[in-house]
Design a protein around this motif. Sequence first.
Motif, mmCIF file in Angstrom:
data_model
loop_
_atom_site.group_PDB
_atom_site.id
_atom_site.type_symbol
_atom_site.label_atom_id
_atom_site.label_comp_id
_atom_site.label_asym_id
_atom_site.label_seq_id
_atom_site.Cartn_x
_atom_site.Cartn_y
_atom_site.Cartn_z
ATOM 1 N N ILE A 1 0.855 -1.177 0.000
ATOM 2 C CA ILE A 1 0.000 0.000 0.000
ATOM 3 C C ILE A 1 0.896 1.234 0.000
ATOM 4 C CG2 ILE A 1 -1.717 1.306 1.294
ATOM 5 C CD1 ILE A 1 -2.883 -1.116 0.029
ATOM 6 N N GLU B 1 1.747 5.264 0.234
ATOM 7 C CA GLU B 1 1.287 6.428 1.010
ATOM 8 C C GLU B 1 0.262 6.013 2.058
ATOM 9 O OE1 GLU B 1 2.461 9.465 0.873
ATOM 10 O OE2 GLU B 1 3.845 9.057 -0.777
ATOM 11 N N GLU C 1 -5.657 4.016 5.415
ATOM 12 C CA GLU C 1 -5.872 4.474 4.041
ATOM 13 C C GLU C 1 -4.555 4.428 3.267
ATOM 14 O OE1 GLU C 1 -9.554 7.655 4.376
ATOM 15 O OE2 GLU C 1 -7.505 8.370 4.637
ATOM 16 N N GLY C 2 -4.685 4.264 1.973
ATOM 17 C CA GLY C 2 -3.519 4.268 1.102
ATOM 18 C C GLY C 2 -3.908 3.949 -0.333
ATOM 19 N N MET C 3 -2.947 4.010 -1.226
ATOM 20 C CA MET C 3 -3.180 3.708 -2.633
ATOM 21 C C MET C 3 -2.690 2.313 -2.966
ATOM 22 S SD MET C 3 -2.355 7.245 -4.687
ATOM 23 C CE MET C 3 -0.648 7.253 -4.156
ATOM 24 N N MET D 1 -5.510 3.211 -7.131
ATOM 25 C CA MET D 1 -6.769 3.664 -6.552
ATOM 26 C C MET D 1 -6.658 3.661 -5.029
ATOM 27 S SD MET D 1 -9.544 1.759 -9.014
ATOM 28 C CE MET D 1 -10.868 2.818 -8.461
ATOM 29 N N THR D 2 -7.411 4.571 -4.405
ATOM 30 C CA THR D 2 -7.371 4.717 -2.961
ATOM 31 C C THR D 2 -8.148 3.588 -2.296
ATOM 32 O OG1 THR D 2 -7.237 7.116 -3.188
ATOM 33 C CG2 THR D 2 -7.855 6.256 -1.039
ATOM 34 N N CYS D 3 -7.537 3.007 -1.285
ATOM 35 C CA CYS D 3 -8.144 1.903 -0.544
ATOM 36 C C CYS D 3 -8.253 2.307 0.913
ATOM 37 C CB CYS D 3 -7.302 0.634 -0.693
ATOM 38 S SG CYS D 3 -7.832 -0.740 0.340
ATOM 39 N N GLN D 4 -9.324 1.893 1.556
ATOM 40 C CA GLN D 4 -9.539 2.192 2.974
ATOM 41 C C GLN D 4 -9.997 0.937 3.694
ATOM 42 O OE1 GLN D 4 -12.962 4.535 5.052
ATOM 43 N NE2 GLN D 4 -11.391 6.064 4.635
#
Length: 419
Positions: free
Chosen positions: A218, A220, A295-297, A303-306
């Motif tokens: 992941i 960032e 959270e991160g990409m 794509m952003t994942c949470q």
Amino acid sequence: MEQDVESPAVTIRKPKLPKPSHEDLPKQLVDQVRAKREIQRYVRKDGKCNVHHGNVQETYRYLTDIFTTLVDLKWRFNLFIFVLVYTVTWLLFGFAWWLIAYVRGDLEHIGDNQWTPCVNNLNGFVSAFLFSIETETTIGYGYRVITDQCPEGILLLLIQSVLGSIVNAFMVGCMFVKISQPKKRAETLVFSTNAVISVRDGRLCLMFRVGDLRNSHIVEASIRAKLIKSKQTKEGEFIPLNQTDMNVGYDTGDDRLFLVSPLIICHEINQNSPFWEISQAHLDKEDLEIVVILEGMVEATGMTCQARSSYVTSEIKWGYRFMPVLTLEDGFYEVDYNSFHDIHETNTPSCSARELAEMNCHVRLPFTWSVASKLSQQGVLEPEGREKKSTTLVTQEEGLEEQTEKNGDIANIESESKV
């Protein structure tokens, strides 16, 4: 937050005991058990929010953002709408082609070589429906072809080509976004089953562990935590499920993670922490929930994942630490996820962080300073202070008189020299 490489310890596992009946327990214990069972989670352990929206009268707002509405639908409804939209579009334009052929009389001159129809080899509704599919999907088998003697057919061909492109862009885009959603990526981001409270560097800290099961990392990644607890203001206003931020390293940058191996996220319980005045006995009586958000990409898609999880009061263990999971092998580090959720007991004071800080402060102060401060607070040293003040004033007055005399002598000497 740090790598969980620690000294080995023995995991304490509680044996499975038979569940006692309410008749064997005292009444107070039964009430406590019932109260714990009645705790409702704001966020479930799998990250889904336990909130349902009811009595929404302005349902038209969902249609104003129809694309997001379709993406948020379940897969069975999404596939049903996908097939339905294409089928209805083909049927409508198939009926339009059949109507043109019927109005022009092409159906009455089937097999007449002297008659120029709008569409060659269109002899009924089924053939019109097939021609509609070939036109919209740009298949073009070459058997049914529009002629240049039918202006209304040419106009319908243009309309179907434009609308077909719009339908393709909308529905294919919807399905692509639905497929590429990173929700399933959060399934491989794991949180520890329990959060623990123990002493670290002389201060009470609340800690939990996060990890990533995939080799693709992941990018960032950042972590944050919120305390969910109802409160009542000084004016008497009741605020249900009030959200309070918990600092997990925002000031120092520790909230930004390099999530290659499991990490222990630490919240220092200080004056700004909502756990500042909560002791072990007080914690057992509290009705609170800690929501953690990672959270991160996604490295593969960008794509952003949470990922989310939560800890209720019964899942916050006082006086425990996490077992180490990272070991050094021959040329690499190995993570043992079998011990990811394991904790072991450690010596931890049962008082609150405020009481612990006060005790540490009293231990560090010198004895003479503390006695003098106590005496000054009781007024014992006030007379001595007054004598010191009076002595200082007398000394200052004598100094002023001596300075005045010196100034006068200097003035007399200067006047004699001039004469």
